[in-house]
Design an enzyme around this catalytic site. Structure first.
Site, mmCIF file in Angstrom:
data_model
loop_
_atom_site.group_PDB
_atom_site.id
_atom_site.type_symbol
_atom_site.label_atom_id
_atom_site.label_comp_id
_atom_site.label_asym_id
_atom_site.label_seq_id
_atom_site.Cartn_x
_atom_site.Cartn_y
_atom_site.Cartn_z
ATOM 1 N N ASP A 12 0.873 -1.179 0.000
ATOM 2 C CA ASP A 12 0.000 0.000 0.000
ATOM 3 C C ASP A 12 0.907 1.226 0.000
ATOM 4 O OD1 ASP A 12 -2.468 1.557 0.435
ATOM 5 O OD2 ASP A 12 -1.661 1.931 2.423
ATOM 6 N N SER A 13 0.312 2.391 -0.202
ATOM 7 C CA SER A 13 1.088 3.629 -0.132
ATOM 8 C C SER A 13 1.637 3.866 1.270
ATOM 9 C CB SER A 13 0.204 4.801 -0.529
ATOM 10 O OG SER A 13 -0.868 4.918 0.400
ATOM 11 N N TYR A 44 -0.447 8.401 -2.236
ATOM 12 C CA TYR A 44 -0.522 8.144 -3.680
ATOM 13 C C TYR A 44 -1.727 8.888 -4.281
ATOM 14 C CZ TYR A 44 2.648 3.994 -3.639
ATOM 15 O OH TYR A 44 3.717 3.132 -3.551
ATOM 16 N N GLY A 45 -2.722 9.136 -3.442
ATOM 17 C CA GLY A 45 -4.037 9.553 -3.928
ATOM 18 C C GLY A 45 -4.123 10.902 -4.613
ATOM 19 N N CYS A 76 -4.416 -1.376 -1.876
ATOM 20 C CA CYS A 76 -4.554 0.065 -2.052
ATOM 21 C C CYS A 76 -5.509 0.288 -3.227
ATOM 22 C CB CYS A 76 -3.179 0.644 -2.365
ATOM 23 S SG CYS A 76 -3.164 2.403 -2.727
ATOM 24 N N ASN A 77 -6.623 0.948 -2.973
ATOM 25 C CA ASN A 77 -7.587 1.212 -4.051
ATOM 26 C C ASN A 77 -6.957 2.080 -5.139
ATOM 27 O OD1 ASN A 77 -10.623 0.504 -2.966
ATOM 28 N ND2 ASN A 77 -9.244 1.025 -1.299
ATOM 29 N N THR A 78 -6.123 3.021 -4.711
ATOM 30 C CA THR A 78 -5.510 3.962 -5.648
ATOM 31 C C THR A 78 -4.557 3.225 -6.592
ATOM 32 O OG1 THR A 78 -5.660 5.626 -3.912
ATOM 33 C CG2 THR A 78 -4.192 6.115 -5.752
ATOM 34 N N CYS A 186 -10.907 3.565 0.402
ATOM 35 C CA CYS A 186 -9.460 3.698 0.605
ATOM 36 C C CYS A 186 -9.122 2.844 1.816
ATOM 37 C CB CYS A 186 -9.098 5.166 0.862
ATOM 38 S SG CYS A 186 -7.414 5.429 1.471
ATOM 39 N N THR A 187 -8.039 2.083 1.705
ATOM 40 C CA THR A 187 -7.737 1.119 2.771
ATOM 41 C C THR A 187 -7.293 1.783 4.074
ATOM 42 O OG1 THR A 187 -5.518 0.846 1.831
ATOM 43 C CG2 THR A 187 -7.213 -0.750 1.168
ATOM 44 N N HIS A 188 -6.970 3.063 4.017
ATOM 45 C CA HIS A 188 -6.635 3.773 5.266
ATOM 46 C C HIS A 188 -7.881 3.998 6.146
ATOM 47 C CE1 HIS A 188 -2.811 4.810 3.308
ATOM 48 N NE2 HIS A 188 -2.398 5.392 4.417
HETATM 49 N N1 DGL Z 1 -4.622 3.463 0.929
HETATM 50 C C1 DGL Z 1 -4.757 4.016 -0.374
HETATM 51 C C2 DGL Z 1 -6.084 3.546 -1.026
HETATM 52 O O1 DGL Z 1 -6.621 2.524 -0.672
HETATM 53 C C3 DGL Z 1 -4.593 5.474 -0.609
HETATM 54 C C4 DGL Z 1 -3.990 6.414 0.337
HETATM 55 C C5 DGL Z 1 -3.108 7.420 -0.367
HETATM 56 O O2 DGL Z 1 -3.602 8.429 -0.877
HETATM 57 O O3 DGL Z 1 -1.928 7.143 -0.425
HETATM 58 O O4 DGL Z 1 -6.550 4.187 -1.919
#
Ligand code: DGL
Length: 262
Positions: A12-13, A44-45, A76-78, A186-188
């Site tokens: 993930d990011s 990353y987003g 990570c969805n992104t 988003c996984t966060h």
């Molecule tokens: N955890 C990441 C997701 O699932 C994104 C967080 C980020 O912006 O880095 O999209």
């Protein structure tokens, strides 16, 4: 060429994918996991698609060159939105599983309902998201809610800070009382479920795709005859030189129950 003792590599990011790792570990406790959080390059987003693609390829290359890997989970969805296709092309023989906002679950649970998707700017602007929306569209109304800044605060360990509450209020107040479900894309965000729920109120159900990703990983490994039956292990890596990041990752991995966990 792969063996069941090989690793499931997860990236993930930064800290977010730990929420997926928790689901994986719960479903498959006998597996060896290596987790890479790219906190030095987070978030990353808000990056360009090309940047997210390059960072995702670099993360996958690091993991597969340093460990014997039987499956790669893009937690990570992104990164999934921007890079899953190129990752699958680069590693054609490897099991590669991504994560998408849990829109299907939302459509199935609330046919014709009002649904919000809280996610990064990249996830919501990528074609993959529109394709997902149209694939399942059950006459639902979908509100895209980009959330810049939220992942940064989680990376800084500020999940319950006044800044977090203020930012969530600013993003979510326009939707209070209007949504049947809010998809945490988003996984966060599972790490701040309590704060999101307290703003949205009990009538909005919160949904997340982590469990689905864990199930899909198990399904693919089972099909390939690669499920492990060993003692299981978890190795955590982070690209940031700040030792606080590894501490935070471990705290999130072992911390109190998340509302998405049974
Ligand atoms: N955890 C990441 C997701 O699932 C994104 C967080 C980020 O912006 O880095 O999209």
């Amino acid at each position: 060429m792969y063996t069941k003792n090989d690793y499931i590599a997860v990236f993930d990011s930064g800290m977010g994918g730990i929420s997926v790792l928790r689901q994986l570990k719960k479903l498959m406790p006998c597996e060896n996991y290596v987790y890479f959080g790219d906190s030095a390059n987070a978030p990353y987003g808000s990056r360009t698609t090309e940047e997210v693609r390059a960072l995702s390829l670099a993360a996958a290359e690091k993991l597969t060159s340093e460990f014997p890997v039987k499956a790669l989970v893009v937690a990570c969805n992104t990164a999934t939105a921007a890079a899953i296709d190129v990752l699958r092309k680069t590693y054609p023989d490897l099991i590669v599983v991504g994560i998408e906002p849990a829109l299907k679950l939302a459509y199935d649970s609330f046919p014709g309902g009002n649904l919000g998707v809280l996610a990064t700017e990249v996830t919501l602007r990528e074609e993959k998201f529109d394709a997902l929306m149209h694939r399942f569209d059950g006459n639902c109304t979908v509100y895209k809610i980009p959330a810049p800044g939220v992942a940064n605060l989680i990376e800084a360990g500020k999940n319950d800070s006044p800044e977090m509450i203020a930012l969530l209020r600013q993003l979510l107040t326009p939707y209070v009382g209007k949504l049947d479900a809010l998809v945490l894309g988003c996984t966060h965000y599972p790490f701040i479920t309590r704060n999101i729920a307290s703003i949205m109120g009990p009538k909005t159900q919160l949904l997340h795709g982590g469990k689905g990703t864990a199930r899909e990983t198990r399904r693919r490994l089972e099909k390939a005859g690669l499920l492990n039956d060993g003692d299981g292990s978890i190795t955590i890596l982070n690209s940031s030189p700040d030792p606080k990041m590894l501490k935070l990752a471990n705290a999130l991995l072992t911390g109190g129950k998340l509302s998405f966990e049974d």
